[in-house]
Design a protein around this motif. Structure first.
Motif, PDB file in Angstrom:
ATOM      1  N   GLU A  14      -7.388   1.458  10.067  1.00  0.00           N
ATOM      2  CA  GLU A  14      -7.141   0.106   9.086  1.00  0.00           C
ATOM      3  C   GLU A  14      -7.786  -1.978   8.833  1.00  0.00           C
ATOM      4  OE1 GLU A  14      -4.968   0.531   5.194  1.00  0.00           O
ATOM      5  OE2 GLU A  14      -4.297   2.478   6.806  1.00  0.00           O
ATOM      6  N   ASN A  33       1.208  -0.726   0.156  1.00  0.00           N
ATOM      7  CA  ASN A  33      -0.239   0.000   0.142  1.00  0.00           C
ATOM      8  C   ASN A  33       0.800   1.381   0.023  1.00  0.00           C
ATOM      9  OD1 ASN A  33       0.615   0.250   2.678  1.00  0.00           O
ATOM     10  ND2 ASN A  33      -1.043  -0.621   4.082  1.00  0.00           N
ATOM     11  N   GLN A  34      -0.140   2.221   0.264  1.00  0.00           N
ATOM     12  CA  GLN A  34       0.550   3.583  -0.077  1.00  0.00           C
ATOM     13  C   GLN A  34       2.367   4.027   1.053  1.00  0.00           C
ATOM     14  OE1 GLN A  34      -2.248   6.569  -0.568  1.00  0.00           O
ATOM     15  NE2 GLN A  34      -2.501   6.458  -2.702  1.00  0.00           N
ATOM     16  N   LYS A  35       1.237   3.332   2.071  1.00  0.00           N
ATOM     17  CA  LYS A  35       2.540   3.494   3.627  1.00  0.00           C
ATOM     18  C   LYS A  35       3.678   2.483   3.595  1.00  0.00           C
ATOM     19  CE  LYS A  35      -0.501   2.662   6.525  1.00  0.00           C
ATOM     20  NZ  LYS A  35      -1.005   2.408   7.975  1.00  0.00           N
ATOM     21  N   GLY A  36       3.428   1.562   2.579  1.00  0.00           N
ATOM     22  CA  GLY A  36       4.940   0.585   2.018  1.00  0.00           C
ATOM     23  C   GLY A  36       4.594  -0.638   2.991  1.00  0.00           C
ATOM     24  N   ASP A  37       3.422  -0.843   3.462  1.00  0.00           N
ATOM     25  CA  ASP A  37       2.990  -2.013   4.244  1.00  0.00           C
ATOM     26  C   ASP A  37       2.629  -3.387   2.667  1.00  0.00           C
ATOM     27  OD1 ASP A  37       4.069  -1.041   6.076  1.00  0.00           O
ATOM     28  OD2 ASP A  37       1.608  -0.926   7.083  1.00  0.00           O
ATOM     29  N   LYS A  89      -2.881  -6.755   7.809  1.00  0.00           N
ATOM     30  CA  LYS A  89      -1.500  -6.214   7.748  1.00  0.00           C
ATOM     31  C   LYS A  89      -0.244  -7.713   7.832  1.00  0.00           C
ATOM     32  CE  LYS A  89       2.067  -2.995   9.371  1.00  0.00           C
ATOM     33  NZ  LYS A  89       1.881  -2.225  10.716  1.00  0.00           N
ATOM     34  N   SER A 118     -10.029   5.413   8.550  1.00  0.00           N
ATOM     35  CA  SER A 118      -8.767   5.215   7.477  1.00  0.00           C
ATOM     36  C   SER A 118      -7.107   6.050   8.201  1.00  0.00           C
ATOM     37  CB  SER A 118      -8.995   5.376   5.917  1.00  0.00           C
ATOM     38  OG  SER A 118      -8.930   6.447   6.213  1.00  0.00           O
ATOM     39  N   GLY A 119      -5.530   5.452   7.016  1.00  0.00           N
ATOM     40  CA  GLY A 119      -4.988   6.226   7.578  1.00  0.00           C
ATOM     41  C   GLY A 119      -4.063   5.792   8.417  1.00  0.00           C
ATOM     42  N   SER A 120      -4.681   4.583   9.252  1.00  0.00           N
ATOM     43  CA  SER A 120      -4.083   3.798  10.398  1.00  0.00           C
ATOM     44  C   SER A 120      -4.030   2.328  10.644  1.00  0.00           C
ATOM     45  CB  SER A 120      -3.936   4.261  11.837  1.00  0.00           C
ATOM     46  OG  SER A 120      -5.587   4.167  11.809  1.00  0.00           O
ATOM     47  N   GLU A 121      -3.508   2.769  11.825  1.00  0.00           N
ATOM     48  CA  GLU A 121      -3.391   0.910  11.240  1.00  0.00           C
ATOM     49  C   GLU A 121      -4.875   0.256  12.042  1.00  0.00           C
ATOM     50  OE1 GLU A 121      -0.716  -1.734  12.069  1.00  0.00           O
ATOM     51  OE2 GLU A 121       0.152   0.088  11.389  1.00  0.00           O
TER      52      GLU A 121
END
Length: 244
Positions: free
Chosen positions: A178, A44-48, A73, A173-176
């Motif tokens: 999600e 994803n966009q966060k690199g996860d 994740k 959204s945008g955090s753990e």
């Protein structure tokens, strides 16, 4: 060898993992009452690295199909994918496959042909991404030091589920938050000697493994600034105690 079936055992979705050449292969996880439509691994966009699963559930009252998405994740795969590797049997027979090691279940999935269904195997040992795994007491371990005494490394994985509740589409959204859960990978070290397997204790208790030579080995480690909390430290200390 035991065939892997499309309806599987842990969360009830098919995972399409990607190899180095980005071909998709089926992978299966735990069962649920809901049926998956599709699933894939993404970064994803966060690199996860995440597992995205698409579900279809039957709503009993109105008898309608509802669809929703869950994101997990990580993955249960060793190094998160399928790679070319080699298996070795008791008789010394070697074979090369496209393979994936499921750390969560401790099983090896192999494909002799990308067009065929994957199967599970329990070879005596296998090599994957320059890591060698051996089968001891029906469990795979990676030897990181081999001599009369061996140090074995176990690669473990657990799925930590956030909640069993269904997503509504209104979650933050945008955090753990999600993620519906996360595959947590850990390692554990073992001492193997004379057919006996025991967990390696942490801290100064590590030196108790050496019996009446414990103080001598502790002094050796102190003089050379070696710490048993690192793989390098453990290997150097054991190498001095038990040279090849």
């Amino acid at each position: 060898m035991k065939k892997m079936f499309i309806s599987l055992l842990f969360i009830g979705y098919c995972l399409h993992a990607f190899t180095q050449d980005k071909k998709a292969y089926s992978y299966f996880l735990p069962e649920t009452k809901m049926t998956d439509q599709d699933a894939r691994i993404e970064v994803n966009q966060k690199g996860d690295t995440v597992l995205v699963a698409f579900y279809r559930a039957l709503e009993a009252v109105n008898k309608t199909n509802n669809t929703f998405t869950k994101v997990y994740k990580g993955t249960p795969f060793f190094k998160n994918g399928w790679f070319k590797g080699k298996t070795v049997e008791k008789n010394g027979h070697e074979a090369e496959y496209l393979m994936a090691y499921n750390q969560q279940k401790g099983v090896l999935h192999v494909m002799a042909n990308p067009l065929l269904e994957a199967v599970t195997m329990k070879p005596t040992e296998f090599v994957l991404q320059n890591h060698r795994f051996v089968l001891l007491k029906n469990q795979y371990y990676e030897p990181i030091y081999e001599g009369k005494t061996m140090i074995l490394k176990e690669h473990q994985c657990l799925l930590h589920s956030k909640s069993s509740a269904q997503n509504t589409g209104y979650e933050a959204s945008g955090s753990e938050s999600e993620y519906e859960g996360e595959f947590i990978k850990t390692t554990k070290y073992y001492w193997y000697e004379d057919g006996k397997l025991s967990g390696i204790p942490t801290g100064k208790r590590f030196f108790k493994l050496f019996g009446n030579q414990a103080k001598e080995m502790e002094m050796f480690a102190k003089e050379r600034q070696l710490t048993p909390t690192t793989e390098k430290g453990m290997i150097e200390i054991v190498k001095n105690f038990n040279p090849l």
